[in-house]
Design a protein around this motif. Structure first.
Motif: not given
Length: 566
Positions: A77-80, A140-144, A156-164, A520-525
């Motif tokens: 995915g991606a994030a804007l 994937a990614a989530a923005v907040g 950031v969402c992963c196979y393995g460990r997610n990262t903040l 898989g991502g985030e759009s403009d808030h």
């Protein structure tokens, strides 16, 4: 094991449903007749592929080497979002990594990327944005803005460990995963930030798909006798995770306490919004090959899954589907939020119309079912492409089986995306020439936002093992517009769940700050209103999650308006 001995997703779902009905002494429910789709040969809408000119022509590789590890079909995915606070949207791309025997085949490392907006239609790679901090297999990614400092942070969402990654406020980020306690392990396909308990702090819901590892990967065979991706049913589903924000930079796992961890499904998409009009944030979770979740927020720190009761668990034929992405919006302008869920090929994408307390499936009468049948979609969204106050639908299409044409000659691996225009009377019509004809890829994520601040919503689409596509909205003679940049009283610049109701020429338009959605991502808030010919908004009511209502009147059009909760 040959591919034709493994149930395809559609065959599995159909046979499982038929078996369940037979056991219940019932006849199999026939698939509803779907009317033929109308198409608009000449569209008033035009999107231009500016990927190369914008400096984004790189391949977001999946890290594969023809082993077809199961996780590779997801990527990525991606994030804007505005990473550096200059008022323009930047782009983040998570990056898959080589796995297993594929590792030595990649000489150069594959790293996640942040592109900063140059404010002239181009983007520049920010090589030091993460100060060398990397991720596992990025999906994937989530923005907040979880710490309410006015800077959007990145999960950031992963196979393995997610990262903040915490945003320092200057376009650079620091890895705070261990300190925050949010390093969810396993196979994560997405996440959403949202304040479920109303304490002014964004909490985090994390999707997990299946209990899969490289070591457990089954060497399934395709129709050519060679190794291919397996059916998801080969791997058991995983439990999602809910993390409560403690307000001190740390989080606590409250999955079981909140009542969202009792049932495991293969979760693909998630959106946070108030689907019940009760002033609290609910969760809609799209589950692959299983019933969807609609977690109603009970207001006491717990959720109740009302997906079955409210008729959003299953699709048009009354059975589970391969659900992927989620679009949320008030397409029929009745003051509540409707939902579209994307699915597998030969399964129509599903439009759930909110009737106030329950939903009805409008996929066929709304004109969505027929044109989407040949496609498989992940990313999707409701967007006002013409600035007319009407929410259209975009679908990012691409299959998961590279030899799908061997199974069904009517299907393809690489696919066109689709745009369906809303006629304002509850019906959508596919337009044939609005999108670039040569953009035929294995598309995955779709993010929506105004990249050049001209009031028209643009689209970023990712593709599996291919370059992304940045689509600039070049629609001629669009309507007027208004963009709201909201900040709540706590200082959060991503106030998920805020509802905005604009009265324009007597019409009431509902738009929200959506958490998650698409895939898989985030759009403009920022909140976008298309105003048509109106030069001002007569009455604008902002309903903050705190319960506070803020009213603005006689708001001029064609501006980006910052509004802070008072």
């Amino acid at each position: 094991m040959r591919f034709n001995r493994i149930l395809t997703r559609r065959r599995f779902l159909a046979e499982a449903a038929a078996g369940a009905l037979a056991l219940a002494g019932c006849k199999h429910k026939p698939t509803p007749v779907i009317p033929a789709a109308a198409k608009i040969p000449v569209s008033p809408v035009r999107f231009t592929d500016i990927t190369t000119a914008a400096g984004l022509a790189f391949d977001q590789l999946r890290g594969g080497c023809e082993m077809y590890y199961f996780v590779e079909q997801e990527a990525a995915g991606a994030a804007l979002f505005d990473a550096d606070g200059d008022g323009y949207l930047d782009i983040y791309f998570p990056q898959p990594k080589p796995l297993g025997v594929c590792k030595p085949k990649f000489k150069a490392p594959l790293r996640h990327r942040l592109y900063l907006n140059n404010r002239d239609g181009t983007f520049r790679l920010a090589p030091d944005a993460f100060r060398g901090a990397d991720t596992d297999y990025g999906i994937a990614a989530a923005v907040g803005d979880y710490d309410n400092d006015g800077h959007p942070d990145l999960y950031v969402c992963c196979y393995g460990r997610n990262t903040l990654f915490r945003n320092r406020g200057d376009g650079t980020f620091e890895d705070v995963t261990e300190k925050a306690g949010v390093g969810v392990q396993g196979y994560s396909t997405g996440a959403v930030w949202f304040d479920y308990d109303g304490d002014g702090l964004l909490d985090l819901y994390v999707l997990r798909y299946a209990e899969w590892t490289v070591a457990l990967d089954v060497p399934c065979r395709g129709p050519d006798g060679k190794r291919d991706v397996c059916n998801p049913m080969m791997y058991p589903p995983a439990a999602d995770v809910l993390l409560h924000n403690n307000g001190d930079g740390t989080f606590t796992d409250v999955t079981q306490k909140a009542g969202v961890g009792q049932v495991k499904q293969r979760s693909q998409g998630v959106a946070a919004a108030d689907f019940h009009g009760h002033g609290r944030l609910d969760l809609f979770v799209a589950n692959d090959m299983g019933p969807n979740f609609l977690f109603r927020n009970e207001g006491n720190g717990t959720f109740k899954n009302v997906g079955m009761q409210e008729n959003v668990a299953f699709g048009l034929a009354g059975q589970s589907q391969a659900n992927m992405g989620i679009a949320v919006g008030d397409y029929d302008m009745d003051g509540d939020l409707d939902v579209v869920v994307t699915t597998f090929s030969n399964e129509p994408y599903t439009l759930y119309r909110n009737e106030g307390g329950y939903f009805t499936d409008q996929s066929a009468p709304a004109g969505i079912a027929q044109p989407t049948r040949p496609y498989l979609s992940f990313g999707t969204g409701f967007i006002d492409t013409r600035n007319q106050g009407l929410l259209d639908l975009f679908f990012a299409n691409g299959h998961v089986f590279h030899l799908v044409h061997r199974e069904d000659p009517h299907l393809t691996y690489k696919q066109h995306n689709q745009l369906l225009l809303n006629d304002g009377n509850g019906h959508f019509t596919e337009v044939l020439d609005a999108l670039p004809a040569d953009d035929v890829r294995v598309h995955r994520g779709a993010c929506f936002g105004d990249i050049n601040n001209d009031g028209r919503i643009d689209i970023l689409v990712t593709a599996n093992d291919d370059r992304p596509t940045l689509l600039r909205n070049d629609t001629a003679s669009p309507g007027n517009w208004l963009l709201l940049q909201l900040t709540n009283k706590h200082g959060c610049c991503t106030p998920i769940g805020t509802r905005c109701i604009a009265t324009v020429n007597g019409r009431k338009l509902l738009r929200v700050v959506l958490g998650g959605g698409s895939w898989g991502g985030e759009s403009d808030h920022r909140v976008h209103f298309g105003l048509g010919s109106a030069t001002r908004v007569e009455h604008l009511e902002i309903q903050w999650l705190s319960g506070q209502k803020q009213v603005l009147t006689d708001v001029p059009a064609n501006q980006i308006l910052p509004v802070r909760e008072t």
